[in-house]
Design a protein around this motif. Structure first.
Motif, short mmCIF file in Angstrom:
data_model
loop_
_atom_site.label_atom_id
_atom_site.label_comp_id
_atom_site.label_asym_id
_atom_site.label_seq_id
_atom_site.Cartn_x
_atom_site.Cartn_y
_atom_site.Cartn_z
N HIS A 77 39.34 86.71 77.40
CA HIS A 77 39.55 85.87 76.22
C HIS A 77 38.93 84.49 76.42
N HIS A 79 36.55 81.14 74.03
CA HIS A 79 35.82 80.68 72.85
C HIS A 79 34.74 79.74 73.36
N HIS A 243 44.27 87.03 68.28
CA HIS A 243 45.33 86.26 68.94
C HIS A 243 46.67 86.79 68.44
N HIS A 280 47.21 86.22 74.56
CA HIS A 280 48.45 85.45 74.72
C HIS A 280 49.72 86.30 74.82
N ASP A 331 40.71 81.50 77.99
CA ASP A 331 40.84 80.94 76.64
C ASP A 331 39.76 79.87 76.46
ZN LIG Z 1 42.05 81.82 72.01
#
Ligand SMILES: [Zn+2]
Length: 466
Positions: A77, A79, A243, A280, A331
């Motif tokens: 995960h 971005h 998410h 998450h 993340d």
């Molecule tokens: Zn995220």
């Protein structure tokens, strides 16, 4: 010697020997001193002691004394675009942090996306990540081919890669969190996602590029996009990512808008299944965990980000005990400035020990498994990568353990997980060496650093004049 599937007798071989090996296979087989033979893009053999003689066509023989060899790390995960907005909104919870940053993110263009992808990928690759992913969901109108740009950056870096093609269509005027100017229409999001899968997704065993369908989150995506996104993914035979259950505020949002909690909402829209992994999963009750286990839905555990945004502690020991596949994720780097996966190995162990299971929550070997085989599982690639076994792809990392930072630590796996980030002497992806003595071989790290600094400044200027 029996032939290993996928390797040919003529393939060029690299032999790595005299090192400790943690295979992360089903039995957690380890060797205090062992060898791995790479043939082409596959692992041909793994075993104790030195490699056998008479292998033929050996191009390189590496004496790895003082090292630990593991499977390459798998990040589940991320971005990438957030590489340009690190160090902002540092004392916020998730919803306040998102609201503070959306207006800046909505100014992202193609050169920014490229620099951010390079920065994110470089940081992970030189720290032992061999399989990366990017959940990209910001597609401002008229900004070019952001998905293609990100995929090209991963290809140039030489890292195995999944682009989770994200989307948002629930703007503020529809009760969502993102401003209206940062979202796409339902039809545009679905059409662009389908086009990205058709152009870039490779279903092959040794694919370097895969694409997943990835609407952003319940509070930024319409129910129709969730539902039709799931249908699209299944029609195209690709995985689904989003998410889920990140914060208490999200749980409240779901109850108010949908009359149910996040996991029930996901189930009602087709978002639980063996082909789904979710980032998450912090606020899960027993019945949510049972639903994930029953359906084979995977989890990307992001301990640093969850701590940075004060989201809470995911119930990783309970998820694992129920049989839920769990991998690790850094993340986005706007909520985890380090952007490297070693921190997540360490923090997964430390953070979970602060939960109800105490010292029994996780150990170093379980943490390493989350960051390797567990990650490959949630990306749907456990048959190919994530452990060192004959016939699997040659994605592996040689960590240096004989320097000041680690030489006196009794056990190499403990040293890797609990010690400082270990220097990477070599990292191989698909049999190709992409890191040597801590430096990337595929891109100029200093040029990437300059480009990311310049693009971060340009983004800040654009955002300030918005
Ligand atoms: Zn995220």
């Amino acid at each position: 010697m029996a032939a290993t599937p996928g390797t040919s007798p003529a393939a060029e071989r690299t032999v790595i020997e005299n090192c400790a090996i943690a295979t992360v296979d089903a039995d957690d087989t380890e060797y205090a001193s062992g060898h791995v033979v790479i043939a082409g893009n596959r692992i041909e053999s793994v075993g104790a002691g030195r490699a056998p003689e008479g292998l033929g066509n050996v191009a390189a023989r590496i004496d790895a004394t003082g090292h630990l060899l593991t499977p390459g790390l798998v990040n589940t995960h991320h971005h990438f675009y957030q590489w340009l907005t690190r160090g902002l909104a540092t004392d916020h919870n998730l919803f306040d942090w998102l609201t503070a940053l959306y207006p800046t993110w909505a100014r992202i263009d193609e050169p920014m996306a490229h620099a951010a992808a390079q920065g994110s990928l470089a940081m992970m690759a030189r720290g032992g990540v061999t399989t990366a992913m990017d959940h990209h969901y910001i597609y401002p109108r008229g900004t070019g081919d952001l998905s293609g740009t990100i995929i090209r950056a991963a290809r140039d870096m030489g890292v195995r890669f999944t682009l989770a093609r994200g989307s948002m269509d629930r703007g503020e005027s529809d009760g969502g969190l993102p401003p209206d100017f940062a979202v796409e229409s339902l039809d545009d999001a679905l059409a662009a996602t389908a086009a990205t899968v058709e152009e870039h997704h490779d279903p092959s065993f040794d694919a370097m590029t895969q694409v997943a369908v990835a609407p952003c989150s319940p509070f930024s995506v319409s129910t129709e996009l969730m539902r039709q996104g799931a249908e699209l993914a299944r029609r195209l035979g690709v995985r689904l990512h989003t998410h889920g259950s990140e914060t208490k505020e999200e749980e409240k949002f779901c109850h108010e808008l949908f009359g149910m909690g996040p996991t029930d909402y996901f189930e009602s829209t087709g978002w639980l299944g063996e082909d789904v992994w979710m980032a998450h999963c912090v606020h899960m009750n027993d019945s949510d965990i049972a639903a994930f286990a029953r359906t084979g839905t995977g989890v990307a555990h992001c301990p640093s980000s969850n701590a940075r945004l004060a989201a809470g502690i995911a119930r990783v020991p309970d998820l694992l005990a129920a049989g839920v596949p769990v991998g690790l994720g850094v993340d986005g780097t706007a909520s985890n400035e380090s952007g490297e996966l070693h921190t997540e190995l360490r923090n997964a162990l430390l953070v979970n020990r602060l939960g109800v299971h105490g010292e029994a929550a996780l150990n170093a070997r379980r943490a390493l498994r989350l960051g390797t085989y567990g990650g490959a599982q949630v990306l749907g690639r456990a048959a190919e990568t994530g452990s060192l076994e004959a016939g699997k792809l040659a994605d592996l990392v040689l960590w240096r353990m004989d320097t000041l930072a680690h030489a006196s630590i009794a056990d190499p796996v403990t040293a890797l997980v609990l010690g400082a980030a270990a220097p990477v002497t070599a990292s191989y992806v698909n049999g190709r060496r992409i890191v040597e003595d801590g430096r990337l071989l595929t891109v100029d790290e200093d040029a990437v650093a300059r480009a990311t600094r310049d693009e971060a400044r340009r983004l800040a200027r654009l955002a300030a004049t918005a």
